[in-house]
Design an enzyme around this catalytic site. Structure first.
Site, PDB file in Angstrom:
ATOM      1  N   GLU A 328       0.883  -1.188   0.000  1.00 48.59           N
ATOM      2  CA  GLU A 328       0.000   0.000   0.000  1.00 48.59           C
ATOM      3  C   GLU A 328       0.914   1.230   0.000  1.00 48.59           C
ATOM      4  OE1 GLU A 328      -3.779   2.035   2.394  1.00 48.59           O
ATOM      5  OE2 GLU A 328      -2.610   0.481   3.377  1.00 48.59           O
ATOM      6  N   HIS A 353      -4.456  -4.651  -0.306  1.00 52.65           N
ATOM      7  CA  HIS A 353      -4.134  -3.549  -1.230  1.00 52.65           C
ATOM      8  C   HIS A 353      -3.243  -3.989  -2.392  1.00 52.65           C
ATOM      9  CE1 HIS A 353      -6.195  -0.455   1.002  1.00 52.65           C
ATOM     10  NE2 HIS A 353      -5.626  -0.894   2.108  1.00 52.65           N
TER      11      HIS A 353
END
Length: 480
Positions: A328, A353
């Site tokens: 992320e 993510h």
């Protein structure tokens, strides 16, 4: 001149590789797919195209979209990446929870708020010198509308002018963390937690979601007299509320919890948390799915720093599945940027993510081979300033390669969303562009059950339940 037949074959070959490219559509599904394609062409040629705008500005446009309204009705399967503190809209927290008796408020020196339920005036503490009873404060104000709106501002990132409010990642993350802390005093009050969790499941169910995996730190839940409950108590509460909800809504499959700790902790604290998670999974095998580390990656310690703690289950010969947030970040080449490879070395079951995954060919290859799905959260990535135009989201690369992935919403209440429909819209219209079709949506929904932590018999049941809903959705969509 190149052979047109060869060109046609190459185009078909490319299309077959994308997410949903192998999905055979029925005649009815093909009809709906053609309609979706036409609608998408219209939206993409409009003067304002929502995926190119900041989500807070795009939100009203998305809500007017015919595609969005279809996606709201579409059975989306499971939500696999949502944090427990952001499960329910802030309007409910303010208009319901803060109006309950014995709710105190304090305004901190750094322009934030704290809430606490107590049967007596709370003691001052380092961040809160003066607690006021909210009921008394509201009575003094008269019309509380403006005051309530200001409280909501403390609990969400939603704003009319996001570019001025959040000029950098550091500033948006600071507000993000503050909102979590502000909401904690409300959510962790024992009677509120029960109602809050039920309300959260209701919001998901209304958005046609049938199963939830919730990341939760199982924070210290407290009573009016100050009694603090342990994590087992919180898990029991999740279990009881889920049981009640599934009894009230038989088409809801259930919930499981991924126990999460913050990456700001020390190695010894994470070690203790891993040991505790192992025990809790033994005690609640149907509730605890596994373990994760949360918090901003760029300012936190990398996974490798915690290797001693994270190796504990293997050293002890026990299984504790990991569901690591990794990648992320848009900081290439930093220590944090290695989190993706480290997550895979620790056998993560899914990747939270994975924004940086497209730039890591080896990690991408391993995750594809081992069927480690990426939990893509488009709205979150945009609001937290990893990307501005969602057409350029790196998940587009993964989507066109048919990489294992699911769509989720991360922190709905902080972004002013609910359920998964907004994220599905951004993934389908923005990230997927014109190539993403009904087969893409179908595969993404099926993936959410396939890559869940459910045992095989429950996955099978979920898949059948979902298919029945899907067939009804196709029929209903073609009738309107």
């Amino acid at each position: 001149m190149p052979d047109p037949a060869q060109r046609e074959m190459l185009m078909r070959q490319e299309a077959s590789r994308q997410t949903g490219g192998q999905v055979a559509l029925t005649a009815a599904e093909q009809c709906l797919d053609a309609r979706l394609h036409r609608l998408k062409e219209q939206e993409m040629s409009a003067a304002l195209f929502p995926p190119t705008l900041h989500f807070f500005k795009a939100k009203p446009l998305i809500e007017q979209s015919t595609i969005f309204r279809l996606l709201q009705k579409m059975p989306k399967g499971a939500a696999l990446h949502i944090h427990s503190s952001t499960l329910v809209g802030v309007d409910w927290l303010v208009k319901n929870v803060t109006y309950r008796p014995n709710c105190y408020i304090c305004f901190t020196w750094d322009n934030s708020v704290r809430f606490l339920f107590s049967d007596r005036q709370p003691f001052p503490r380092w961040d809160c010198f003066y607690w006021q009873l909210l009921r008394t404060l509201r009575a003094r104000i008269g019309d509380p509308t403006e005051f309530d709106n200001s409280l909501m501002q403390h609990l969400t990132l939603l704003t009319d002018d996001p570019d001025s409010a959040y000029p950098s990642q550091d500033i948006v993350w600071e507000k993000f963390e503050k909102a979590f802390i502000a909401a904690a005093g409300l959510i962790t009050h024992a009677p509120v937690l029960r109602d809050y969790f039920y309300k959260g499941l209701e919001e998901l169910h209304q958005d046609n979601i049938m199963y939830l995996e919730l990341r939760s730190g199982l924070s210290r839940t407290y009573e009016l007299d100050g009694t603090i409950h342990d994590k087992a108590w919180t898990l029991k509460t999740f279990q009881v509320v889920t049981k009640k909800f599934t009894a009230d809504h038989p088409d809801f499959l259930g919930t499981r919890v991924i126990i999460s700790v913050h990456r700001a902790l020390s190695v010894s604290e994470v070690k203790a948390a891993v040991k505790e998670a192992i025990q809790l999974q033994k005690d609640f095998p149907d509730v605890v799915a596994g373990f994760d580390m949360v918090g901003r990656e760029d300012s936190g310690r990398p996974l490798w720093y915690f290797r001693e703690a994270l190796s504990l289950p293997a050293d002890l010969g026990v299984t504790l599945p990991y569901y690591f947030h990794a990648g992320e970040t848009d900081d290439e080449g930093t220590g944090v940027d290695q989190n993706l490879l480290d997550a895979l070395l620790f056998n993560t079951t899914r990747i939270g993510h994975g924004f940086a995954l497209a730039r890591h060919p080896v990690a991408k290859e391993i995750s594809r081979k081992q069927s480690v799905a990426v939990e893509v959260c488009p709205v979150s990535n945009q609001v937290l300033k990893l990307i501005s135009d969602l057409r350029n989201h790196p998940a587009a690369v993964l989507m066109f390669e048919g990489h294992p992935m699911v769509i989720s919403s991360d922190d709905p209440s902080l972004f002013g969303t609910t359920g998964l429909s907004y994220d599905f819209y951004q993934a389908f219209v923005g990230i997927g562009g014109l190539k993403a079709n009904l087969g893409t949506l179908k595969e993404l929904a099926v993936n959410s059950i396939k890559y869940s932590s459910l045992p095989p018999p429950l996955k099978e049941r979920g898949r059948h339940m979902w298919q029945d809903k899907w067939d009804a959705f196709i029929t209903e969509s073609l009738e309107h």
